[in-house]
Motif scaffolding. Sequence first.
Motif, short mmCIF file in Angstrom:
data_model
loop_
_atom_site.label_atom_id
_atom_site.label_comp_id
_atom_site.label_asym_id
_atom_site.label_seq_id
_atom_site.Cartn_x
_atom_site.Cartn_y
_atom_site.Cartn_z
N PRO A 1 0.80 -1.22 0.00
CA PRO A 1 0.00 0.00 0.00
C PRO A 1 0.84 1.28 0.00
O PRO A 1 0.43 2.29 -0.57
CB PRO A 1 -0.84 -0.12 1.28
CG PRO A 1 -0.17 -1.16 2.11
CD PRO A 1 0.48 -2.08 1.15
N ARG B 1 1.73 2.05 -3.40
CA ARG B 1 0.59 2.62 -4.14
C ARG B 1 0.46 4.12 -3.85
O ARG B 1 0.23 4.91 -4.76
CB ARG B 1 -0.71 1.89 -3.77
CG ARG B 1 -0.75 0.45 -4.28
CD ARG B 1 -2.17 -0.11 -4.32
NE ARG B 1 -2.78 -0.26 -3.01
CZ ARG B 1 -2.64 -1.33 -2.23
NH1 ARG B 1 -1.89 -2.36 -2.62
NH2 ARG B 1 -3.26 -1.39 -1.06
N ASP C 1 -5.89 3.16 0.35
CA ASP C 1 -4.47 2.82 0.34
C ASP C 1 -3.76 3.38 1.57
O ASP C 1 -2.90 2.73 2.16
CB ASP C 1 -3.80 3.37 -0.93
CG ASP C 1 -4.23 2.58 -2.18
OD1 ASP C 1 -4.69 1.43 -2.02
OD2 ASP C 1 -4.10 3.13 -3.29
#
Lengths: 192, 192
Positions: free
Chosen positions: B65, B68, B123
């Motif tokens: 995450p 991301r 995220d």
Amino acid sequence: MKLVRSSGYSATSVDQLCAEAGVTKGAFFHHFPTKEALGVAAAEYWSASTSGYFAAAPYHHHADPVDRVLGYIDFRMALIGGPVEGFSCVAGTMVQEAFRSSAAIRVACEASIMGNAKALEADLADAIAQRGVRGTTPESLARHVQTVIQGSFVLAKTQNGDASADLAREQLGHLRRYFSMLFGAAREENLQ
Amino acid sequence: MKLVRSSGYSATSVDQLCAEAGVTKGAFFHHFPTKEALGVAAAEYWSASTSGYFAAAPYHHHADPVDRVLGYIDFRMALIGGPVEGFSCVAGTMVQEAFRSSAAIRVACEASIMGNAKALEADLADAIAQRGVRGTTPESLARHVQTVIQGSFVLAKTQNGDASADLAREQLGHLRRYFSMLFGAAREENLQ
DNA sequence: GACTGGATACCGACTGGTTGGTACGTTTTT
DNA sequence: AAAAACGTACCAACCAGTCGGTATCCAGTC
């Protein structure tokens, strides 16, 4: 200042300006050749009054340069409250509207914002040197302070009531945390 | 989009809008009851087109995450280039001018900016949970991304030529570094 | 397939008010 | 007496928005 901060530069007419200031239009155009010249003068006045205000603020007294930098952020956070018009930036507001239509206003606003940034550079340079921070410069970090401040004002304007000030303060909190980590982490690394 | 981004909302007249779009004034006021309604529609169109654009971007594929989130920032940095009008935000520009004069535009711009922020929250929540970050929320961090982006646009507008894009990109670099430290440092702390 | 009626899309001249700016006279200061 | 400060009336251009009219489309009818 009041009208530009609440209505913006182009939506503020010379007539409104005169009514608010208790001045006739003849007097206005005696002192300013154009509305644009007023915009430039406003940015310069804003620049002078804010830099004087920050120069006299108490955060300069700290011995540690990092404390001076964080003290500046705390000081800025303490200034935020009430409606957005009360704490937003005249230069930031004007440059958004006039950056393409008036080079003179753009340059005056640049001078105001970058001048405000420059006042932090010495403390940031000391903090960087003392904590051994790498990968950035005092100039870039000083600009980042202005970036977060200006950005927090934009987001504050999307809210109404007390939420405006709360949001702006929250965002300066992230700036504080970034600097705290940047100088704190570097210090720990330095002491290893 | 083009006219608002380069001249601002209030400095853009309906006549200019019609000339640029190749449309008559009659047609304009057939589809929009007022200029304000066009402003609202512009914010909504902007919101829809950008959210679609980011939803299709490649940074979602990373397993981590944190990657991301950093991928989103890198993606935003890659979009910055050329004149300010090319990468600045319509909602951020409009809300600065109209936040007090038009509640409808303010709300539409709020929806655009906060909607863009919301797309990052999942995220950020994963990253916070995985790295054990304390003292903030995914919502607050998502707003900070928008704050730095909007602020970088304001500062970019004080510059001319390539310096605009360079400055905006530099400032997103600080956002990247903040997140990098926030999630990276917390990870190390977590592993102790 | 031709015709019709009503709805929608569109046009461009027009309006009343506002805009930044000017002309010219009067008052105040030096 | 000269110059700077200020006031009033005014202007052409421009502003958002209106209005009466026309073109186009489409469902229903024969």
